[in-house]
Design an enzyme around this catalytic site. Structure first.
Site, PDB file in Angstrom:
ATOM      1  N   TYR A  60       0.945  -1.147  -0.142  1.00  0.00           N
ATOM      2  CA  TYR A  60      -0.193   0.020  -0.330  1.00  0.00           C
ATOM      3  C   TYR A  60       0.715   1.106   0.140  1.00  0.00           C
ATOM      4  CZ  TYR A  60      -5.080   0.757   0.197  1.00  0.00           C
ATOM      5  OH  TYR A  60      -6.260   0.870  -0.486  1.00  0.00           O
ATOM      6  N   GLU A  62      -0.607   5.356  -0.585  1.00  0.00           N
ATOM      7  CA  GLU A  62      -0.550   5.998  -0.827  1.00  0.00           C
ATOM      8  C   GLU A  62       0.197   7.607  -0.580  1.00  0.00           C
ATOM      9  OE1 GLU A  62      -5.411   5.808   1.444  1.00  0.00           O
ATOM     10  OE2 GLU A  62      -3.833   6.962   1.958  1.00  0.00           O
ATOM     11  N   ASP A 206      -5.073  14.101 -25.426  1.00  0.00           N
ATOM     12  CA  ASP A 206      -5.148  12.514 -24.751  1.00  0.00           C
ATOM     13  C   ASP A 206      -4.833  12.205 -25.642  1.00  0.00           C
ATOM     14  OD1 ASP A 206      -6.448  10.557 -24.223  1.00  0.00           O
ATOM     15  OD2 ASP A 206      -8.552  10.828 -23.219  1.00  0.00           O
ATOM     16  N   THR A 232      -2.653   5.948 -21.807  1.00  0.00           N
ATOM     17  CA  THR A 232      -2.787   4.949 -21.135  1.00  0.00           C
ATOM     18  C   THR A 232      -0.693   4.409 -21.698  1.00  0.00           C
ATOM     19  OG1 THR A 232      -2.928   3.979 -23.798  1.00  0.00           O
ATOM     20  CG2 THR A 232      -4.610   4.942 -22.042  1.00  0.00           C
ATOM     21  N   LYS A 235      -1.409   0.452 -24.994  1.00  0.00           N
ATOM     22  CA  LYS A 235      -1.124   0.242 -26.507  1.00  0.00           C
ATOM     23  C   LYS A 235      -0.543   0.251 -26.517  1.00  0.00           C
ATOM     24  CE  LYS A 235      -6.485   2.792 -25.961  1.00  0.00           C
ATOM     25  NZ  LYS A 235      -6.216   3.152 -24.624  1.00  0.00           N
ATOM     26  N   ARG A 241      -1.319  -2.123 -18.218  1.00  0.00           N
ATOM     27  CA  ARG A 241      -2.757  -1.488 -18.566  1.00  0.00           C
ATOM     28  C   ARG A 241      -2.739  -0.387 -17.224  1.00  0.00           C
ATOM     29  NH1 ARG A 241      -5.575  -3.856 -22.089  1.00  0.00           N
ATOM     30  NH2 ARG A 241      -6.956  -1.956 -21.689  1.00  0.00           N
TER      31      ARG A 241
HETATM   32  C1  LIG Z   1      -8.767   8.667 -26.757  1.00  0.00           C
HETATM   33  C2  LIG Z   1      -8.363   7.547 -25.200  1.00  0.00           C
HETATM   34  N1  LIG Z   1      -8.856   8.340 -24.100  1.00  0.00           N
HETATM   35  C3  LIG Z   1      -9.059   7.243 -22.593  1.00  0.00           C
HETATM   36  C4  LIG Z   1      -9.062   6.348 -23.436  1.00  0.00           C
HETATM   37  C5  LIG Z   1      -9.152   5.047 -21.731  1.00  0.00           C
HETATM   38  O1  LIG Z   1      -8.002   4.227 -20.937  1.00  0.00           O
HETATM   39  P1  LIG Z   1      -8.858   3.157 -20.138  1.00  0.00           P
HETATM   40  O2  LIG Z   1      -9.516   2.120 -20.729  1.00  0.00           O
HETATM   41  O3  LIG Z   1      -7.607   2.921 -20.175  1.00  0.00           O
HETATM   42  O4  LIG Z   1      -9.369   3.626 -18.912  1.00  0.00           O
HETATM   43  C6  LIG Z   1      -8.812   5.511 -24.170  1.00  0.00           C
HETATM   44  C7  LIG Z   1      -9.219   3.686 -24.407  1.00  0.00           C
HETATM   45  O5  LIG Z   1      -8.786   3.219 -25.227  1.00  0.00           O
HETATM   46  C8  LIG Z   1      -8.906   6.008 -25.173  1.00  0.00           C
HETATM   47  O6  LIG Z   1      -8.772   5.440 -26.907  1.00  0.00           O
END
Ligand SMILES: Cc1ncc(COP(=O)(O)O)c(C=O)c1O
Length: 413
Positions: A60, A62, A206, A232, A235, A241
């Site tokens: 743990y 935090e 994003d 993320t 990918k 993950r």
């Molecule tokens: C552009 C975009 N933002 C956010 C996410 C969210 O990722 P997660 O599934 O890990 O929550 C994804 C997932 O495919 C994504 O393609």
């Protein structure tokens, strides 16, 4: 004690929990014997899996390194500092937060750092490839913020920059989001920065999908342009993950507090260690070559699908992603996906810009990790088209898929 990766983990489980071991081995067999074309997936390395299956899972932690709410964090602090330093170096960022449990929680934290409930946000609309966190009414984003969607040009499928600028001038959003789950072209970060500056908005990139290409030097880096970059790690980047946030030092404290304690509790130290491993791998020349091959493969796949008669959105790709309308082959995306699944070709449906029917979304990250190259992409396109047209009997197609993937085991013994 030994470190583990999937097959060896199964050995331990076989002795202690054969029921679960069988499930794990079944999934390993599914991943190895079918074709993985889901654009958001990849095969992470045995070293990443080893970190995920390590005793760091017990801890743990935090807070942040040097300022934890739990004792005994002196070792995991080193792991998190290593992950942070590797991420900063890999992407040229002043600050990295590697604790987000997922891409969605990274986006949530970015909004929490910059916005207040009710603020206006401009983002790619969901029918054009926006993510749930970009304003879906079913998601916190659509419920807590006032999202204004921009779209893509009906003819070209490219982001409609004129519309983005016009909507920004009309709505004066507090933030503009660029990034998508299905947009196959590079995003013009300089354009989005310019519009954001003009209307006094924050720019949030994003980059969940292309961040691995960025790591490999194969796609433009949003870090110099965006106030906050969310991503993320699982990918193209080929890590565990999870999520990650990059920003300048002026926002570092706000971002960190938005992750913990605002949106999350304890950090997952095994995942953070696995992120460190993946960042280390992504900094190698081999990963750069991989990222470029991912794109080369996607370009060949897109061209071969077009030759087979599918309508490829935007006419091609700059990335690992290809989206295409199978309608000219006589079926919509949903029916096509079902036929392909029966033949062992695993992919997603996606919205098609300005069409009512669903399309197909494919990605080349996983097959490229397996070692497949241009020749295999042509074979995949021919197989796919035959199955979608209903020409190939699914048992025969399934055998062909098995034969193809058999030459490229994701986890060689
Ligand atoms: C552009 C975009 N933002 C956010 C996410 C969210 O990722 P997660 O599934 O890990 O929550 C994804 C997932 O495919 C994504 O393609």
């Amino acid at each position: 004690m030994s470190v583990t990766h999937a097959p060896q983990t199964a050995d331990v489980l076989t002795r202690q929990d054969p029921e679960l071991a069988e499930i794990l081995l079944g999934e390993l067999d599914r991943q190895s014997s079918t074709l993985q074309l889901i654009a958001a997936e990849n095969f992470c390395s045995p070293a990443v899996l080893a970190a995920l299956g390590s005793p760091l899972a017990n801890k743990y932690a935090e807070g942040y390194p040097g300022a934890r709410h739990h004792g005994g964090c002196e070792i995991v602090d080193v792991a998190e500092r290593l992950a942070v330093e590797r991420a900063k170096a890999l992407f040229g960022a002043d600050h990295a937060n590697v604790q987000s449990h997922s891409g969605s929680s990274a986006v949530l934290a970015a909004y929490a750092a910059l916005l207040r409930p009710g603020d206006t946000v401009l983002a790619l609309g969901l029918p054009y490839g926006g993510h749930l966190t970009h304003g879906s009414p079913a998601n916190f984003s659509g419920r807590w913020f006032d999202f204004v969607p921009y779209g893509v040009d009906a003819e070209t499928g490219l982001i409609d920059h004129d519309q983005v600028r016009a909507l920004a001038r009309t709505h004066r959003p507090k933030a503009i989001v660029c990034g998508s789950i299905a947009y196959s072209r590079h995003i013009d970060h300089a354009f989005f920065r310019e519009v954001a500056d003009e209307v006094g908005a924050y720019l949030i990139a994003d980059a969940a999908h292309p961040i691995g290409l960025v790591a490999g030097g194969a796609a433009p880096n949003p870090v110099p342009y965006a106030d906050i970059v969310c991503a993320t790690t699982h990918k193209v980047l080929r890590g565990p993950r999870g999520g990650m946030i990059l920003c300048g030092s002026e926002l570092a404290e706000r971002v960190d507090r938005a992750v913990f304690p605002f949106t999350q509790g304890g950090a997952q130290m095994h995942t953070i260690a696995a992120k460190a491993v993946a960042f280390g791998e992504a900094a190698t020349p081999a990963f750069g070559a991989y990222a470029h091959q991912v794109i080369a493969n996607a370009k060949v796949l897109a061209a071969a699908l077009a030759d087979e008669g599918l309508v490829v959105t935007t006419g091609g790709t700059d990335t690992h992603l290809v989206t295409a309308d199978p309608a000219p082959l006589g079926v919509d995306g949903r029916t096509a996906r079902g036929r392909l699944a029966a033949a062992g070709m695993v992919l997603d449906c996606c919205a098609l810009p300005h069409a009512d029917s669903r399309g197909l979304r494919l990605g080349t990250a996983a097959v490229t990790t397996q070692g497949m190259a241009e020749k295999e992409m042509e074979r995949i396109a021919a197989l796919l088209a035959g199955v979608v047209r209903g020409e190939a009997e699914s048992a025969r197609a399934r055998e062909e898929v098995r034969d193809l993937v058999g030459g490229f085991p994701p986890y060689p013994a």
